[in-house]
Design a protein around this motif. Structure first.
Motif, PDB file in Angstrom:
ATOM      1  N   PHE A 342      -7.876  -0.536 -16.754  1.00 13.27           N
ATOM      2  CA  PHE A 342      -7.807   0.406 -15.684  1.00 13.27           C
ATOM      3  C   PHE A 342      -7.819   0.259 -14.182  1.00 13.27           C
ATOM      4  O   PHE A 342      -7.137   0.841 -13.298  1.00 13.27           O
ATOM      5  N   ASP A 343      -8.562  -0.836 -13.857  1.00 13.19           N
ATOM      6  CA  ASP A 343      -8.423  -1.209 -12.246  1.00 13.19           C
ATOM      7  C   ASP A 343      -7.040  -1.966 -11.962  1.00 13.19           C
ATOM      8  O   ASP A 343      -6.753  -1.758 -11.031  1.00 13.19           O
ATOM      9  N   TRP A 344      -6.496  -2.419 -13.069  1.00 14.70           N
ATOM     10  CA  TRP A 344      -5.107  -3.024 -12.786  1.00 14.70           C
ATOM     11  C   TRP A 344      -4.227  -1.824 -12.607  1.00 14.70           C
ATOM     12  O   TRP A 344      -3.135  -2.150 -11.759  1.00 14.70           O
ATOM     13  N   LEU A 345      -4.496  -0.821 -13.178  1.00 15.93           N
ATOM     14  CA  LEU A 345      -3.354   0.529 -12.872  1.00 15.93           C
ATOM     15  C   LEU A 345      -3.740   0.919 -11.504  1.00 15.93           C
ATOM     16  O   LEU A 345      -2.942   1.403 -10.769  1.00 15.93           O
ATOM     17  N   ARG A 346      -5.008   0.793 -11.238  1.00 17.95           N
ATOM     18  CA  ARG A 346      -5.349   1.223  -9.934  1.00 17.95           C
ATOM     19  C   ARG A 346      -4.799   0.424  -8.870  1.00 17.95           C
ATOM     20  O   ARG A 346      -4.264   0.950  -7.908  1.00 17.95           O
ATOM     21  N   LEU A 347      -4.694  -0.841  -9.078  1.00 16.58           N
ATOM     22  CA  LEU A 347      -4.064  -1.854  -8.177  1.00 16.58           C
ATOM     23  C   LEU A 347      -2.625  -1.544  -7.988  1.00 16.58           C
ATOM     24  O   LEU A 347      -2.086  -1.649  -7.047  1.00 16.58           O
ATOM     25  N   ARG A 348      -2.130  -1.192  -9.213  1.00 15.30           N
ATOM     26  CA  ARG A 348      -0.611  -1.166  -8.860  1.00 15.30           C
ATOM     27  C   ARG A 348      -0.390   0.152  -8.284  1.00 15.30           C
ATOM     28  O   ARG A 348       0.664   0.397  -7.445  1.00 15.30           O
ATOM     29  N   LEU A 349      -1.190   1.362  -8.419  1.00 18.44           N
ATOM     30  CA  LEU A 349      -1.009   2.282  -7.678  1.00 18.44           C
ATOM     31  C   LEU A 349      -1.115   2.181  -5.951  1.00 18.44           C
ATOM     32  O   LEU A 349      -0.489   2.659  -5.438  1.00 18.44           O
ATOM     33  N   PHE A 350      -2.036   1.217  -5.770  1.00 22.84           N
ATOM     34  CA  PHE A 350      -2.297   1.046  -4.191  1.00 22.84           C
ATOM     35  C   PHE A 350      -1.196   0.079  -3.996  1.00 22.84           C
ATOM     36  O   PHE A 350      -0.917   0.296  -2.763  1.00 22.84           O
ATOM     37  N   GLN A 351      -0.473  -0.614  -4.794  1.00 23.55           N
ATOM     38  CA  GLN A 351       0.524  -1.556  -4.163  1.00 23.55           C
ATOM     39  C   GLN A 351       1.818  -0.639  -3.989  1.00 23.55           C
ATOM     40  O   GLN A 351       2.588  -0.965  -2.991  1.00 23.55           O
ATOM     41  N   LEU A 352       1.965   0.433  -4.686  1.00 22.36           N
ATOM     42  CA  LEU A 352       3.223   1.361  -4.511  1.00 22.36           C
ATOM     43  C   LEU A 352       3.077   2.205  -3.403  1.00 22.36           C
ATOM     44  O   LEU A 352       3.824   2.436  -2.400  1.00 22.36           O
ATOM     45  N   LEU A 353       1.770   2.326  -2.968  1.00 19.87           N
ATOM     46  CA  LEU A 353       1.322   3.210  -1.535  1.00 19.87           C
ATOM     47  C   LEU A 353       1.025   2.226  -0.356  1.00 19.87           C
ATOM     48  O   LEU A 353       0.829   2.809   0.758  1.00 19.87           O
ATOM     49  N   ALA A 354       1.442   0.868  -0.693  1.00 22.29           N
ATOM     50  CA  ALA A 354       0.971   0.060   0.309  1.00 22.29           C
ATOM     51  C   ALA A 354       1.728   0.135   1.641  1.00 22.29           C
ATOM     52  O   ALA A 354       1.176   0.124   2.919  1.00 22.29           O
ATOM     53  N   PRO A 355       3.076   0.470   1.710  1.00 23.80           N
ATOM     54  CA  PRO A 355       3.801   0.603   3.082  1.00 23.80           C
ATOM     55  C   PRO A 355       3.480   1.856   3.797  1.00 23.80           C
ATOM     56  O   PRO A 355       3.162   1.669   5.038  1.00 23.80           O
ATOM     57  N   TRP A 356       2.986   2.728   2.874  1.00 19.41           N
ATOM     58  CA  TRP A 356       2.480   3.987   3.920  1.00 19.41           C
ATOM     59  C   TRP A 356       0.869   3.692   4.525  1.00 19.41           C
ATOM     60  O   TRP A 356       0.902   3.978   5.581  1.00 19.41           O
ATOM     61  N   GLY A 357       0.128   3.145   3.479  1.00 19.48           N
ATOM     62  CA  GLY A 357      -1.333   2.714   3.838  1.00 19.48           C
ATOM     63  C   GLY A 357      -1.096   1.654   5.045  1.00 19.48           C
ATOM     64  O   GLY A 357      -2.043   1.792   5.975  1.00 19.48           O
ATOM     65  N   HIS A 358      -0.331   0.661   4.795  1.00 23.96           N
ATOM     66  CA  HIS A 358      -0.079  -0.308   5.875  1.00 23.96           C
ATOM     67  C   HIS A 358      -0.095   0.343   7.306  1.00 23.96           C
ATOM     68  O   HIS A 358      -0.664  -0.070   8.291  1.00 23.96           O
ATOM     69  N   SER A 359       0.894   1.102   7.514  1.00 24.75           N
ATOM     70  CA  SER A 359       1.616   1.767   8.758  1.00 24.75           C
ATOM     71  C   SER A 359       0.401   2.372   9.497  1.00 24.75           C
ATOM     72  O   SER A 359      -0.203   2.258  10.360  1.00 24.75           O
ATOM     73  N   ILE A 360      -0.329   3.072   8.458  1.00 26.03           N
ATOM     74  CA  ILE A 360      -1.443   4.183   8.748  1.00 26.03           C
ATOM     75  C   ILE A 360      -2.603   3.424   9.511  1.00 26.03           C
ATOM     76  O   ILE A 360      -3.269   3.191  10.582  1.00 26.03           O
ATOM     77  N   TRP A 361      -3.030   2.075   8.741  1.00 25.73           N
ATOM     78  CA  TRP A 361      -3.946   1.153   9.170  1.00 25.73           C
ATOM     79  C   TRP A 361      -3.612   0.563  10.129  1.00 25.73           C
ATOM     80  O   TRP A 361      -4.591   0.349  11.080  1.00 25.73           O
TER      81      TRP A 361
END
Length: 373
Positions: A342-361
């Motif tokens: 389950f956490d691996w799936l969560r990690l994969r989701l975060f990686q897919l959203l990384a470019p968006w989250g990276h710029s916001i942060w």
């Protein structure tokens, strides 16, 4: 020269693999502790099964200490304040509190603003006691690392001796007053002490032969198990009150035997060499996911369903000890593997959203840096 460098790299990888393996083992132990507590064997089993439960509890009780020791070992070399890592930790916690709260609302529609604030501010409202203490440690770890690096070896040893005595031994043997508010080790103060122990191992290359470490771990855990009855009797004779952290025998995170066993178990795994490349890869992949295992199975909504409806231990601990042992082993492994996936799936989701989250942060981090000027 190249061959020597390769060998040094292999040794560092082996050492990291051993520590990541310990991280996995400690999380399995933590699930085992919850099985024994929330499943009921510790307080509701009878006869041999209850003694077996407390015996296993003694060997598993080092898990939280070991997990913090591992954090100290890695964080002591990181003297810079990385806001992105803190935000990542916070987002991982909030992800699970929100998603499981929404699932809870779907099956039990009853929204309250108080519950909502507890979900979005899980550290503030102690949704997980461990996460609250760990998050506090993580926030101040760069400053602790600076302090650790400023000490000589002799100064570091004296600091460890004094802090361990004050917040470990002295506080443990004064459970009726808890003079330094250590709360039996369930606090950031004890986590800081463990951080410095992990840091000392890393900075000064402290080690112990595996055989000796395994012996110390075993003897310390057995003493923890044997201590509960005479310590209960002695404390009662002295008139100590039966508080939240009193009358537990040596079953406290800051007790001398649990502290010693934690260090010893760390050294058992510290320099383990794993030859098989596939196993090493699996361990290094699985180790970082263990924090998510805790967040999932100890979420209040998941835990209620897990131990209240999905897993029934009562019919097991009323039977044979062999059945109890195997049921516990299969249950712990099943929970661990399901949560890792389950956490691996969560990690994969975060990686897919990384470019968006990276710029916001980056935007907010830049504003914070401007305020600090």
């Amino acid at each position: 020269m190249l061959l020597q460098t390769d060998r040094q790299t292999d040794r560092q990888t082996d050492r990291q693999t051993g520590i990541e393996l310990l991280r996995i083992v400690t999380m399995l132990m933590i699930i085992g502790l919850h099985y024994l507590l929330f499943g009921g064997p510790l307080f509701h089993a009878k006869g041999l099964n209850q003694k077996l439960a407390w015996f296993i509890e003694a060997f598993f009780f080092v898990a939280v200490n070991c997990y913090v020791l591992i954090s100290g070992y890695f964080l002591v070399t990181k003297k810079n304040f990385h806001m992105k890592k803190i935000a990542s930790l916070w987002l991982q916690v909030i992800f699970y509190t929100i998603i499981f709260y929404c699932m809870h609302l779907y099956f039990h529609p009853s929204f309250h603003w108080k519950d909502f604030f507890h979900v979005v501010l899980p550290v503030r409202y102690e949704a997980y006691w461990f996460v609250t203490a760990y998050f506090g440690l993580y926030l101040i770890s760069p400053f602790l690392a600076h302090f650790a690096h400023s000490l000589t070896k002799q100064q570091y040893l004296r600091f460890l001796a004094i802090s361990t005595f004050l917040f470990g031994f002295y506080s443990f043997f004064r459970p009726e007053s808890d003079p330094f508010k250590v709360q039996g080790g369930y606090s950031v103060l004890w986590f800081i002490v463990l951080f410095f122990w992990g840091g000392y191992i890393r900075l000064w290359n402290l080690s112990m032969p595996k055989g000796k470490a395994l012996l110390i771990y075993s003897v310390s855990c057995v003493f923890t198990f044997l201590s509960s009855w005479p310590v209960h009797w002695l404390l009662k004779m002295e008139g100590f009150k039966n508080g939240k952290f009193g009358l537990n025998g040596f079953y406290n995170y800051n007790s001398p035997t649990v502290w010693l066993a934690s260090l010893a178990l760390f050294f058992v795994f510290y320099k383990i060499e794993i030859e098989n490349r596939w196993i090493r890869t699996l361990i290094l992949w699985m180790g970082p996911l263990t924090f998510g295992v805790y967040l999932i199975h100890m979420n209040q909504h998941v835990a209620q369903e897990l131990w209240g409806h999905w897993i029934h231990v009562s019919h097991v601990y009323s039977g044979s000890s062999v059945l109890l042992f195997w049921h516990m082993l299969i249950t712990v492994l099943g929970i661990f593997l399901a949560c890792v996936l389950f956490d691996w799936l969560r990690l994969r989701l975060f990686q897919l959203l990384a470019p968006w989250g990276h710029s916001i942060w980056d935007f907010f981090a830049g504003k914070i840096r401007l305020l600090g000027r």
